[in-house]
Design a protein around this motif. Structure first.
Motif, PDB file in Angstrom:
ATOM      1  N   ASP A   1      52.813  46.354  64.530  1.00  7.11           N
ATOM      2  CA  ASP A   1      53.408  44.829  65.439  1.00  7.11           C
ATOM      3  C   ASP A   1      52.518  43.556  65.208  1.00  7.11           C
ATOM      4  O   ASP A   1      53.217  42.656  65.077  1.00  7.11           O
ATOM      5  CB  ASP A   1      53.323  45.462  66.993  1.00  7.11           C
TER       6      ASP A   1
ATOM      7  N   LYS B   1      54.176  40.316  63.100  1.00  8.90           N
ATOM      8  CA  LYS B   1      53.799  38.893  63.882  1.00  8.90           C
ATOM      9  C   LYS B   1      52.840  38.098  62.501  1.00  8.90           C
ATOM     10  O   LYS B   1      53.465  36.699  62.655  1.00  8.90           O
ATOM     11  CB  LYS B   1      52.919  38.975  65.021  1.00  8.90           C
TER      12      LYS B   1
ATOM     13  N   GLU C   1      55.519  36.936  60.182  1.00  8.47           N
ATOM     14  CA  GLU C   1      56.523  35.839  60.551  1.00  8.47           C
ATOM     15  C   GLU C   1      55.669  34.686  60.641  1.00  8.47           C
ATOM     16  O   GLU C   1      56.294  33.500  60.313  1.00  8.47           O
ATOM     17  CB  GLU C   1      56.956  36.141  62.109  1.00  8.47           C
TER      18      GLU C   1
ATOM     19  N   LEU D   1      45.077  36.955  64.592  1.00  6.06           N
ATOM     20  CA  LEU D   1      45.791  38.211  64.745  1.00  6.06           C
ATOM     21  C   LEU D   1      45.473  39.069  63.423  1.00  6.06           C
ATOM     22  O   LEU D   1      45.562  40.228  63.472  1.00  6.06           O
ATOM     23  CB  LEU D   1      47.321  37.781  64.359  1.00  6.06           C
TER      24      LEU D   1
END
Length: 319
Positions: free
Chosen positions: A13, A17, A20, A40
């Protein structure tokens, strides 16, 4: 594209992200998001480290079987020069599941054995998913005979769910071929090293892993039968494979404690499939150490006796 295991979902996950955001960062109209990407990335790295710090035996089984994990051919490309594979057992046929031949490691001539699982649908079918037939083990015996005659050390890369159980293989003497290959491993007067790089399954693995030194990658497994087969035998239910794995003591850490193996080659958090170059470096260091520990002053008899004593001692210190 990275393939994720079920228990890696939190990492999947986060990395999704990140991907993206990176696609947006290439847009001149997008705001600066480097700080968010870095944040992240740090979270994903920490999540991966936390997951791999406490893998269960079943999770390690999944890692050992990961489709992107380096296979025999990858170790040949990464570690061996002047690789010359030999084909055929001079009795029946060629078996692509077993790769055997000669090459050089840091300039030193060595004989190399291993099972190749394949990386694509085509190569997996060609190599029969690393499950050898009798002719594969007889080819390994042929190469070990040559190595013994010319005083060349033998290195084995073990990665198989087990020997092929098909009718044709049984008709051509599968059990006898495995036994002869194991016997040859014990018989040769040159030092041999076995490294379990993924799965070490049953006699199919032992046939080329009966060595002076047996090492395992940190997330590899080594067992008398697969967790699925063991669950089928014990509980008549292959779906209980996770229970079997958790009770069979198949991890490198368990087997080192029992004296079944002699050492563990570390893998970074995320496993060999994420860090192939690092694992190659670690494997190269282990091979270098092994070759250094067996100087030419040891007699052939000493090499054989040391190997025999190693296997005879397994289990002798257990209560």
């Amino acid at each position: 594209m990275q393939s994720y295991l079920d228990f890696e979902k939190p990492v999947a996950d986060l990395e999704g992200k990140i991907a993206e955001l990176k696609s947006l960062s290439g847009d001149a109209r997008a705001v600066t998001i480097d700080d968010e990407i870095n944040g992240l990335t740090a979270r994903a790295d920490q999540a991966l480290a936390d997951i791999y710090r406490k893998l269960t035996p079943w999770q390690k089984t999944q890692v050992a079987r990961h489709p992107q994990r380096p296979h025999f051919s990858d170790y040949i490309k990464g570690l061996i020069t002047e690789w010359q594979p030999l084909a055929g057992d001079r009795k029946y046929a060629e078996d692509p599941a077993v790769q055997a031949g000669f090459g050089r490691f840091n300039g030193t001539p060595i004989a190399i054995l291993g099972q190749e699982k394949g990386n694509t649908t085509e190569t997996r079918l060609k190599h029969n998913f690393g499950m050898a037939r009798p002719e594969g083990y007889r080819k390994a015996v042929r190469v070990m005979d040559m190595a013994d005659r010319f005083n060349i050390p033998v290195i084995s890369f073990v990665d198989t769910a087990g020997a092929y159980p098909g009718i044709g293989a049984e008709e051509r003497g599968q059990a006898e071929a495995i036994a002869r290959c194991t016997e040859k491993c014990l018989e040769i007067g040159v030092p041999n090293l076995a490294i379990i790089i993924g799965e070490g399954g049953s006699g199919g693995a032992i046939a080329i892993a009966t060595a002076n030194r047996v090492l395992m990658l940190e997330n590899a497994i080594y067992a008398v039968a697969s967790p699925e087969a063991s669950a089928s035998i014990l509980w008549k239910d292959a779906a209980r494979a996770q229970d079997a794995a958790n009770n069979m003591k198949i991890t490198a850490q368990d087997l080192l404690g029992f004296g079944v193996i002699d050492g563990i080659i570390p893998e970074p958090a995320g496993g060999a499939h994420r860090h192939a170059n690092t694992v190659m470096t670690n494997a190269a260091a282990a091979i270098s150490t092994f070759l250094r520990d067996f100087p030419g002053t040891k007699s052939r008899l000493q090499v054989r006796e040391e190997r025999r004593e190693k296997f005879m001692a397994i289990g002798s210190t257990l209560n």
